[in-house]
Scaffold this motif. Structure first.
Motif, mmCIF file in Angstrom:
data_model
loop_
_atom_site.group_PDB
_atom_site.id
_atom_site.type_symbol
_atom_site.label_atom_id
_atom_site.label_comp_id
_atom_site.label_asym_id
_atom_site.label_seq_id
_atom_site.Cartn_x
_atom_site.Cartn_y
_atom_site.Cartn_z
ATOM 1 N N LEU A 13 22.041 -4.410 -23.609
ATOM 2 C CA LEU A 13 23.093 -5.121 -23.155
ATOM 3 C C LEU A 13 23.714 -4.606 -21.763
ATOM 4 O O LEU A 13 24.450 -5.582 -21.297
ATOM 5 N N GLU A 14 24.238 -3.139 -21.551
ATOM 6 C CA GLU A 14 24.273 -3.205 -20.810
ATOM 7 C C GLU A 14 24.071 -3.596 -19.213
ATOM 8 O O GLU A 14 24.395 -3.889 -18.533
ATOM 9 N N GLU A 15 22.605 -3.203 -19.427
ATOM 10 C CA GLU A 15 21.853 -3.855 -18.236
ATOM 11 C C GLU A 15 22.457 -5.495 -17.924
ATOM 12 O O GLU A 15 22.390 -5.880 -16.662
ATOM 13 N N LYS A 16 21.814 -5.635 -18.958
ATOM 14 C CA LYS A 16 22.219 -7.009 -18.889
ATOM 15 C C LYS A 16 24.464 -7.766 -18.653
ATOM 16 O O LYS A 16 24.265 -8.182 -17.857
ATOM 17 N N LEU A 17 25.231 -6.899 -18.603
ATOM 18 C CA LEU A 17 26.243 -6.930 -18.171
ATOM 19 C C LEU A 17 25.955 -6.942 -17.038
ATOM 20 O O LEU A 17 27.040 -7.750 -16.128
ATOM 21 N N ARG A 18 25.308 -5.837 -16.761
ATOM 22 C CA ARG A 18 25.120 -5.289 -14.954
ATOM 23 C C ARG A 18 24.339 -6.714 -14.673
ATOM 24 O O ARG A 18 25.325 -6.755 -13.000
ATOM 25 N N LEU A 19 23.829 -6.999 -14.778
ATOM 26 C CA LEU A 19 23.193 -8.049 -13.747
ATOM 27 C C LEU A 19 24.054 -9.248 -14.058
ATOM 28 O O LEU A 19 24.894 -9.876 -13.227
ATOM 29 N N MET A 20 24.760 -9.469 -15.096
ATOM 30 C CA MET A 20 25.858 -10.767 -14.918
ATOM 31 C C MET A 20 27.523 -10.373 -14.186
ATOM 32 O O MET A 20 27.392 -11.216 -13.169
ATOM 33 N N THR A 21 26.934 -9.059 -13.446
ATOM 34 C CA THR A 21 28.234 -8.124 -12.807
ATOM 35 C C THR A 21 27.906 -9.116 -11.818
ATOM 36 O O THR A 21 28.334 -9.468 -10.370
ATOM 37 N N GLU A 22 26.891 -8.638 -11.498
ATOM 38 C CA GLU A 22 26.138 -8.545 -9.939
ATOM 39 C C GLU A 22 25.972 -9.900 -9.570
ATOM 40 O O GLU A 22 26.615 -10.149 -8.148
ATOM 41 N N SER A 23 25.595 -10.741 -10.449
ATOM 42 C CA SER A 23 25.091 -12.498 -9.775
ATOM 43 C C SER A 23 26.830 -13.055 -10.111
ATOM 44 O O SER A 23 27.324 -13.694 -9.286
ATOM 45 N N ARG A 24 28.262 -12.357 -10.602
ATOM 46 C CA ARG A 24 29.111 -12.991 -9.955
ATOM 47 C C ARG A 24 29.600 -12.568 -9.195
ATOM 48 O O ARG A 24 30.099 -13.584 -8.065
ATOM 49 N N ASP A 25 29.514 -11.646 -8.804
ATOM 50 C CA ASP A 25 29.780 -10.681 -7.381
ATOM 51 C C ASP A 25 29.602 -11.147 -6.128
ATOM 52 O O ASP A 25 29.596 -11.988 -5.206
ATOM 53 N N GLU A 26 27.887 -11.955 -7.027
ATOM 54 C CA GLU A 26 27.388 -12.320 -5.307
ATOM 55 C C GLU A 26 27.941 -13.841 -5.509
ATOM 56 O O GLU A 26 27.899 -15.073 -4.014
ATOM 57 N N ALA A 27 28.100 -15.435 -6.493
ATOM 58 C CA ALA A 27 29.026 -15.937 -6.680
ATOM 59 C C ALA A 27 30.211 -15.783 -6.271
ATOM 60 O O ALA A 27 30.254 -16.847 -4.959
ATOM 61 N N GLN A 28 30.897 -14.874 -5.867
ATOM 62 C CA GLN A 28 32.102 -14.998 -5.386
ATOM 63 C C GLN A 28 32.230 -14.642 -4.060
ATOM 64 O O GLN A 28 33.159 -15.063 -2.900
ATOM 65 N N ASN A 29 31.000 -14.109 -3.594
ATOM 66 C CA ASN A 29 31.354 -13.274 -2.263
ATOM 67 C C ASN A 29 30.252 -15.448 -1.199
ATOM 68 O O ASN A 29 30.840 -15.238 -0.165
ATOM 69 N N CYS A 30 29.363 -15.367 -2.550
ATOM 70 C CA CYS A 30 29.281 -17.406 -1.878
ATOM 71 C C CYS A 30 30.382 -17.866 -1.251
ATOM 72 O O CYS A 30 30.545 -18.736 -0.732
ATOM 73 N N CYS A 31 31.528 -17.663 -2.489
ATOM 74 C CA CYS A 31 32.150 -19.009 -2.430
ATOM 75 C C CYS A 31 33.588 -18.257 -0.863
ATOM 76 O O CYS A 31 34.350 -19.057 -0.788
ATOM 77 N N PHE A 32 33.579 -17.049 -1.475
ATOM 78 C CA PHE A 32 34.436 -16.738 0.242
ATOM 79 C C PHE A 32 33.865 -17.246 1.429
ATOM 80 O O PHE A 32 34.252 -17.719 2.126
ATOM 81 N N LYS A 33 32.078 -16.736 1.626
ATOM 82 C CA LYS A 33 31.678 -17.407 2.526
ATOM 83 C C LYS A 33 31.482 -18.849 2.777
ATOM 84 O O LYS A 33 31.584 -19.822 3.945
ATOM 85 N N GLN A 34 31.038 -19.419 1.715
ATOM 86 C CA GLN A 34 31.335 -21.134 1.800
ATOM 87 C C GLN A 34 32.274 -21.565 1.187
ATOM 88 O O GLN A 34 32.074 -22.288 0.051
ATOM 89 N N LYS A 35 33.159 -21.535 2.404
ATOM 90 C CA LYS A 35 34.506 -22.526 1.717
ATOM 91 C C LYS A 35 34.150 -23.738 1.554
ATOM 92 O O LYS A 35 35.136 -24.933 0.447
ATOM 93 N N GLN A 36 33.569 -24.403 2.481
ATOM 94 C CA GLN A 36 33.276 -25.984 2.539
ATOM 95 C C GLN A 36 32.657 -26.505 0.978
ATOM 96 O O GLN A 36 32.399 -27.345 0.428
ATOM 97 N N MET A 37 31.753 -25.555 0.564
ATOM 98 C CA MET A 37 30.925 -25.532 -1.383
ATOM 99 C C MET A 37 32.439 -25.460 -1.987
ATOM 100 O O MET A 37 31.172 -24.629 -2.806
ATOM 101 N N VAL A 38 33.367 -25.556 -2.103
ATOM 102 C CA VAL A 38 33.950 -25.141 -2.705
ATOM 103 C C VAL A 38 33.767 -25.574 -4.661
ATOM 104 O O VAL A 38 34.159 -24.901 -5.740
ATOM 105 N N ALA A 39 33.813 -26.764 -3.908
ATOM 106 C CA ALA A 39 33.508 -27.923 -5.717
ATOM 107 C C ALA A 39 32.514 -27.421 -6.190
ATOM 108 O O ALA A 39 32.317 -27.096 -7.771
ATOM 109 N N GLU A 40 31.311 -27.037 -5.121
ATOM 110 C CA GLU A 40 29.625 -26.198 -6.134
ATOM 111 C C GLU A 40 30.215 -25.271 -6.838
ATOM 112 O O GLU A 40 30.120 -24.807 -7.378
ATOM 113 N N ALA A 41 31.251 -23.703 -6.087
ATOM 114 C CA ALA A 41 31.840 -22.664 -6.741
ATOM 115 C C ALA A 41 32.184 -22.582 -7.735
ATOM 116 O O ALA A 41 31.437 -21.659 -8.619
#
Length: 622
Positions: free
Chosen positions: A457-485
């Motif tokens: 379960l901890e590994e799953k949570l870690r993976l989820m946190t990593e994916s969330r961080d990547e999503a946030q980076n994508c949101c910062f990088k792609q401001k145009q895709m805010v709705a999609e984000a």
């Protein structure tokens, strides 16, 4: 009727059945006649309307008759007549031969039941009593139950249809079952005592046979001694006659010189013959000694055969002891079922042990009386040979050695039993240790599984946190895709909720598994407690076996002490016999010395006479 039945002393009269049409006075006369009868075994008086006088006649019959074993009195209304029934109960209490009594449908109330209870306390022969369909009630049932505490012979008691509570009926059944068990135990003890008495009698017979054999050998040796004494007396008389002849020859030698030389030659030949006779007598004595030695060897072989028989008897006794131990184990199992009645059983056992001890004391007194008589008979017999005494001492030493060997074997059996007990204890301890190790293994496995699930379960949570961080980076990088984000974020939040639900479900599963594990642990604990209970029961059984072993050891010690006392007595008797034999040997040696002195005196006289004669001087000069 009274004359007819009192005069019967044999034949085929064993059972009498009297029907309902039999007249009352006839029944009375019949009972009066049966008082002195000794052949009737069963009497059926069913439905004869016996009243007070009939009940009194029955009581008189029970007091005087010693042959009736079965009495049927159904449908006679004896309980309606209190005085007659009390007289009947008194006769029943004084009777010692009746075994079966049928009192169904006799209107017996609680007072009659009390009188019956008093009679049963005094009676010691009745085994079956049928009281169905009367009016005994609660008080009568209690009275009968109380009488069963003192009556130990009643095996069957029927009380149906008497308005007695079920608890009293159950107690009565238990008391009757207890009497049955007690009688079986008594019969077994009687059988054992009978077997032991038989063995004692057989040993006594063997000892008497041995004693008679010894007496026969003693008589034979006495006859041989008498014969030898007669032979020696005859030989002495022959020697004296020869000496007389030599005196006559010496008188004749004074007249004739030539005849003297011939007479001297003849006398020398006679002396040579006497020497040969002496050598022959010595050879006969040696042959007799060899014959006695062979007889002693044969007696030793017979003693060895007897010892083998005794060892076989001991093996059979050991097998019987094993069978008795198995029976004792079965009885102990029955006693475990009947734990409520252990106290009464112990009291009965103490009474029986006291009786057995009294019987054992009486038996020992009888044995002591017989020993005294045997000692007196042995003191009357005063003469025995040294070789027979040695044989008896060797036989007694061999028997003592055999008894010591038997004691050592029994001690080895005891050691083997103690080793088996230790092995059983070690096995129980090993099983307990294995169970504890299995519990520890189950706990460790559960902990490992829980740790593995948490890590997953901890590994799953870690993976989820990593994916969330990547999503946030994508949101910062792609401001145009805010709705999609934002859509992706909403999807991620939904996924996070699903994961949380999964976590809760996993936690619930973990809780359920923990509860199941706790249940399993409790079950294991219960099983372990049951095993511990079984082990404790086995320990109690082992303690019982140890007590039995101790009792057997006491019996062995008592037997060994008795054998030692017997050996000491016999050694004292042997010492007395040895002293008497020494005295007789001294007398015999004295007699031999006297005979040798007489022979030497005769020889010296002959030589002096020959030398003192003129012929002797003339021959010496030549």
């Amino acid at each position: 009727w009274s004359d007819a039945f009192s005069s019967i002393s044999g034949g085929y009269t064993y059972e009498i059945t009297v029907g309902c049409s039999f007249f009352y006075s006839g029944v009375k006369l019949l009972l009066h006649g049966l008082c002195s009868n000794t052949t009737v075994k069963s009497l059926d008086l069913k439905g004869n309307n016996l009243r007070t006088l009939g009940a009194e006649a029955l009581g008189k019959l029970l007091r005087q008759n010693k042959s009736i074993r079965s009495l049927i009195l159904e449908w006679n209304s004896l309980g309606a007549w209190e005085e007659g029934f009390s007289f009947f109960c008194q006769g029943l209490g004084a009777n010692n031969s009746l075994q079966q009594l049928d009192l169904r449908n006799n209107q017996i109330n609680h007072q009659g039941a009390g009188e019956l209870a008093m009679a049963l306390k005094q009676n010691a022969s009745l085994q079956e009593l049928d009281l169905r369909w009367n009016n005994i009630g609660l008080l009568g049932g209690r009275a009968l139950l109380n009488c069963l505490h003192s009556n130990k012979t009643l095996k069957r008691l029927e009380l149906a249809g008497n308005n007695i509570p079920s608890d009293i009926l159950k107690a009565v059944e238990q008391a009757v079952d207890h009497n049955q068990d007690r009688q079986t135990i008594l019969s077994e003890t009687q059988n054992r005592t009978y077997i032991l008495s038989k063995e004692v009698l057989s040993l006594k017979d063997e000892k008497t046979k041995q004693f008679l054999d010894l007496m026969d050998t003693i008589d034979k040796q006495r006859e041989e001694i008498a014969r030898s004494s007669r032979m020696s007396a005859a030989r002495v008389s022959q020697l004296q006659e020869a000496l007389d002849e030599q005196h006559s020859i010496m008188n004749s030698l004074k007249a004739k010189l030539q005849m003297t030389e011939a007479a001297l030659a003849l006398s020398e030949q006679k002396v040579h013959n006497l020497g040969e006779l002496l050598n022959a007598t010595k050879q006969e004595q040696t042959s007799m000694a060899e014959h006695h030695f062979t007889e002693l060897q044969q007696q030793r072989q017979e003693g060895a055969d007897r010892e083998g028989k005794l060892l076989r008897d001991l093996s059979a006794a050991s097998e019987k002891n094993l069978l008795l131990r198995n029976q004792v184990d079965e009885l102990e199992k029955k006693c475990k079922v009947q734990q409520d009645h252990l106290f009464q059983v112990k009291q009965d056992l103490t009474n029986t042990t006291a009786e057995l001890k009294l019987r054992a004391v009486q038996a020992e007194e009888r044995l002591e009386m017989e020993k005294r008589r045997f000692k007196q008979s042995l003191e009357d017999m005063e003469s025995l040979r040294v070789k027979e005494v040695d044989h008896m001492t060797q036989h007694m030493e061999a028997s003592g050695r055999s008894m010591q060997d038997r004691i050592q074997r029994l001690e080895a059996v005891r050691a083997a039993l103690e080793e088996e007990l230790s092995q059983v204890k070690a096995a129980a301890l090993s099983e307990r240790g294995q169970a504890e190790e299995e519990l520890i293994k189950v706990r460790n496995q559960a902990r490992l599984e829980e740790q593995q699930q948490l890590e997953h379960l901890e590994e799953k949570l870690r993976l989820m946190t990593e994916s969330r961080d990547e999503a946030q980076n994508c949101c910062f990088k792609q401001k145009q895709m805010v709705a999609e984000a934002q859509a992706k974020a909403s999807q991620l939040s939904l996924q996070a909720d699903g994961l949380r639900r999964r976590l809760e479900q996993l936690q619930q599963d973990l809780n359920s598994k923990e509860e199941e594990k706790v249940m399993e642990v409790n079950k294991v604990k219960v099983e372990l407690q049951e095993q511990i209970g079984h082990l404790q029961a086995e320990r109690t059984a082992q303690d019982g076996l140890r007590e039995k072993i101790a009792a057997l050891e006491r019996q062995l010690k008592a037997l060994s002490s008795n054998h030692r006392e017997a050996l000491l007595d016999k050694e004292g008797e042997i010492s007395l016999l040895l002293e008497k034999l020494r005295v007789k040997e001294a007398d015999i040696s004295r007699m031999r010395e006297e005979e040798a002195q007489r022979a030497s005196f005769l020889q010296n006289a002959i030589m002096a006479y020959v030398q003192g004669s003129p012929l002797g001087t003339h021959s010496s000069r030549k």
